[in-house]
Design an enzyme around this catalytic site. Sequence first.
Site, PDB file in Angstrom:
ATOM      1  N   TYR A 127       0.838  -1.199   0.000  1.00  0.00           N
ATOM      2  CA  TYR A 127       0.000   0.000   0.000  1.00  0.00           C
ATOM      3  C   TYR A 127       0.869   1.243   0.000  1.00  0.00           C
ATOM      4  O   TYR A 127       1.830   1.352   0.777  1.00  0.00           O
ATOM      5  CB  TYR A 127      -0.926   0.023   1.223  1.00  0.00           C
ATOM      6  CG  TYR A 127      -1.917   1.162   1.148  1.00  0.00           C
ATOM      7  CD1 TYR A 127      -3.051   1.052   0.348  1.00  0.00           C
ATOM      8  CD2 TYR A 127      -1.694   2.358   1.818  1.00  0.00           C
ATOM      9  CE1 TYR A 127      -3.946   2.105   0.235  1.00  0.00           C
ATOM     10  CE2 TYR A 127      -2.589   3.416   1.715  1.00  0.00           C
ATOM     11  CZ  TYR A 127      -3.709   3.287   0.916  1.00  0.00           C
ATOM     12  OH  TYR A 127      -4.593   4.333   0.795  1.00  0.00           O
ATOM     13  N   GLN A 187      10.319  16.576   9.088  1.00  0.00           N
ATOM     14  CA  GLN A 187       9.372  15.527   9.448  1.00  0.00           C
ATOM     15  C   GLN A 187       8.010  16.102   9.821  1.00  0.00           C
ATOM     16  O   GLN A 187       6.969  15.478   9.578  1.00  0.00           O
ATOM     17  CB  GLN A 187       9.933  14.667  10.579  1.00  0.00           C
ATOM     18  CG  GLN A 187      11.151  13.858  10.162  1.00  0.00           C
ATOM     19  CD  GLN A 187      10.913  13.034   8.906  1.00  0.00           C
ATOM     20  OE1 GLN A 187      10.105  12.112   8.894  1.00  0.00           O
ATOM     21  NE2 GLN A 187      11.613  13.363   7.819  1.00  0.00           N
ATOM     22  N   HIS A 243       5.250  16.246   7.108  1.00  0.00           N
ATOM     23  CA  HIS A 243       4.440  15.108   6.686  1.00  0.00           C
ATOM     24  C   HIS A 243       2.967  15.263   7.039  1.00  0.00           C
ATOM     25  O   HIS A 243       2.084  14.926   6.244  1.00  0.00           O
ATOM     26  CB  HIS A 243       4.944  13.824   7.357  1.00  0.00           C
ATOM     27  CG  HIS A 243       6.050  13.154   6.611  1.00  0.00           C
ATOM     28  ND1 HIS A 243       5.851  12.439   5.465  1.00  0.00           N
ATOM     29  CD2 HIS A 243       7.389  13.095   6.864  1.00  0.00           C
ATOM     30  CE1 HIS A 243       7.010  11.958   5.035  1.00  0.00           C
ATOM     31  NE2 HIS A 243       7.960  12.347   5.857  1.00  0.00           N
ATOM     32  N   GLU A 299      10.876   6.563  15.806  1.00  0.00           N
ATOM     33  CA  GLU A 299      10.949   6.042  14.445  1.00  0.00           C
ATOM     34  C   GLU A 299      12.278   6.460  13.807  1.00  0.00           C
ATOM     35  O   GLU A 299      13.015   5.632  13.275  1.00  0.00           O
ATOM     36  CB  GLU A 299       9.774   6.574  13.627  1.00  0.00           C
ATOM     37  CG  GLU A 299       9.788   6.149  12.181  1.00  0.00           C
ATOM     38  CD  GLU A 299       8.733   6.870  11.347  1.00  0.00           C
ATOM     39  OE1 GLU A 299       8.441   6.388  10.238  1.00  0.00           O
ATOM     40  OE2 GLU A 299       8.215   7.914  11.795  1.00  0.00           O
ATOM     41  N   HIS A 300      12.562   7.759  13.842  1.00  0.00           N
ATOM     42  CA  HIS A 300      13.831   8.290  13.340  1.00  0.00           C
ATOM     43  C   HIS A 300      14.547   8.978  14.501  1.00  0.00           C
ATOM     44  O   HIS A 300      13.962   9.829  15.175  1.00  0.00           O
ATOM     45  CB  HIS A 300      13.610   9.357  12.253  1.00  0.00           C
ATOM     46  CG  HIS A 300      12.699   8.946  11.146  1.00  0.00           C
ATOM     47  ND1 HIS A 300      11.355   9.257  11.130  1.00  0.00           N
ATOM     48  CD2 HIS A 300      12.939   8.260  10.000  1.00  0.00           C
ATOM     49  CE1 HIS A 300      10.809   8.788  10.031  1.00  0.00           C
ATOM     50  NE2 HIS A 300      11.736   8.177   9.319  1.00  0.00           N
ATOM     51  N   ASP A 321      14.878   9.001   3.947  1.00  0.00           N
ATOM     52  CA  ASP A 321      13.566   8.962   3.297  1.00  0.00           C
ATOM     53  C   ASP A 321      13.685   8.626   1.817  1.00  0.00           C
ATOM     54  O   ASP A 321      12.750   8.051   1.234  1.00  0.00           O
ATOM     55  CB  ASP A 321      12.863  10.322   3.442  1.00  0.00           C
ATOM     56  CG  ASP A 321      12.269  10.528   4.817  1.00  0.00           C
ATOM     57  OD1 ASP A 321      12.064   9.531   5.527  1.00  0.00           O
ATOM     58  OD2 ASP A 321      11.998  11.689   5.178  1.00  0.00           O
ATOM     59  N   GLU A 324       4.843 -34.095  30.469  1.00  0.00           N
ATOM     60  CA  GLU A 324       3.766 -33.216  30.011  1.00  0.00           C
ATOM     61  C   GLU A 324       2.434 -33.962  29.895  1.00  0.00           C
ATOM     62  O   GLU A 324       1.459 -33.404  29.396  1.00  0.00           O
ATOM     63  CB  GLU A 324       4.139 -32.600  28.650  1.00  0.00           C
ATOM     64  CG  GLU A 324       5.311 -31.634  28.735  1.00  0.00           C
ATOM     65  CD  GLU A 324       5.532 -30.844  27.453  1.00  0.00           C
ATOM     66  OE1 GLU A 324       4.984 -31.229  26.401  1.00  0.00           O
ATOM     67  OE2 GLU A 324       6.240 -29.812  27.521  1.00  0.00           O
ATOM     68  N   HIS A 383       2.933 -38.952  22.504  1.00  0.00           N
ATOM     69  CA  HIS A 383       4.088 -38.324  21.860  1.00  0.00           C
ATOM     70  C   HIS A 383       5.311 -39.232  21.994  1.00  0.00           C
ATOM     71  O   HIS A 383       6.056 -39.454  21.035  1.00  0.00           O
ATOM     72  CB  HIS A 383       4.392 -36.970  22.509  1.00  0.00           C
ATOM     73  CG  HIS A 383       3.502 -35.859  22.057  1.00  0.00           C
ATOM     74  ND1 HIS A 383       2.148 -35.875  22.221  1.00  0.00           N
ATOM     75  CD2 HIS A 383       3.801 -34.681  21.435  1.00  0.00           C
ATOM     76  CE1 HIS A 383       1.619 -34.764  21.730  1.00  0.00           C
ATOM     77  NE2 HIS A 383       2.603 -34.020  21.240  1.00  0.00           N
TER      78      HIS A 383
END
Length: 435
Positions: A130, A263, A266, A332-333, A366, A420, A425
């Site tokens: 996307y 930034q 944005h 994030e940055h 970027d 267990e 098993h």
Amino acid sequence: MLSVIDLRGSAGERIDYAAVVPRAGFDVAAAVERVLPICDDVAARGEAALAEYSERFDHVVPEHFRVPASALERAAAELDPDLRKAFELSIARRRTVSAAELGEAEVRVEVAPGAVVTQRMIPVNRVGLYVPGGLAPLASSVIMNVVPAQAAGVRSIALASPPQQEFGGLPHPSILAVCHLLGVDEVYAVGGAQAIAMFAYGVAGLCDRVDLVTGPGNIYVVAAKRALKGRVNIDSEAGPTEIAILADASANPVHVAADLISQAEHDPLAAAVLVTDSEELAEAVQAELALQVPQTKHSERIGQSLSGEQSGIVLVADLEQGVEVVDAYAAEHLEIHTADAAGVAARIRNAGAIFVGAWSPVSLGDYAAGSTHVLPTGGCACHSSGLNVKSFLKAVHVIDYSREALESIARDVEVFADAEDLPAHGAAVSRRFAT
């Protein structure tokens, strides 16, 4: 312009810095309630639902939801030569880094004679990417999503971006041009939550369902990814972009202000945070912001971001406390503007990407650094990574034991299984050796 939080008197105290540093509110849960009916409708009605939501949200219904190959070719042919060069440079550098990220496709370990476990890294079969087209047509996000997927060996790549009235119901020409340069020909003029639903459910006669959805988007795109996770895998729930800058008195306030602004450009919800032990630098940055913001094209949007609750200046006693603050914030940055930027950067544990020194601004990442710009937001960098080649790979263990190798640990498996209370098993092993 930026609010100020003074933590200088709290150095050495046990403080939850993650709760103190400003961050935008981003209520994905509330948005999920709004997108669920859209996702269900796309699953039920397919293209008819896409057309309805395209008209409602994008104010245009494309002639074809799948973009014709001729439109992709035309967009690439009409690119400005300088822009094409910039796109190709970005692609080349991201490919170089992605190839290095790929690493070994297979790791073989012989844990005992005749006992072999091999880890194979297998690409997912089909991904849906996307690319937003709202406040900014992010052609760069095409590169950041497609290149690592191709490097991983993904066989089938589909991409969706919102239709634009200005371009006759097609996505932005720059997005189409980059798709063509990358050889991606399955492109859809579909935006928002309905695009995520199209990828997750598939639409008969139009788009096959995918295994993984990646890419940034607004809160409704994020909400759709959360709502449909499980039916389809997702990369992350990316929120508004954010930058943190850790700086000392050696930093250039012109650079720091410019990077905060970059930034903030944005989105009004974008976060811009300066952490510094220099009150003089903080004051100089405030003065620079007052000079630089009015000169920018998107000054109103930037002003909203910088004056919002998510942005601010955090004053710390020293760089030691500053490192603790930015580590807790997990930006994030993260930019490091200090006298020993590389040394300080090496101490950081939590950040989506770290930009070292005055000559490594976030805007480089970027577009053309070669690194990824699809990064964890909202503090998720403390546990998550940015989008990379491994995001498109799944690890599969292949177990290959000889008779002798299994027999040598058969009793251990039986004992473990009995502990267990799963005796069948153990029996699945012991019966192989029954006389």
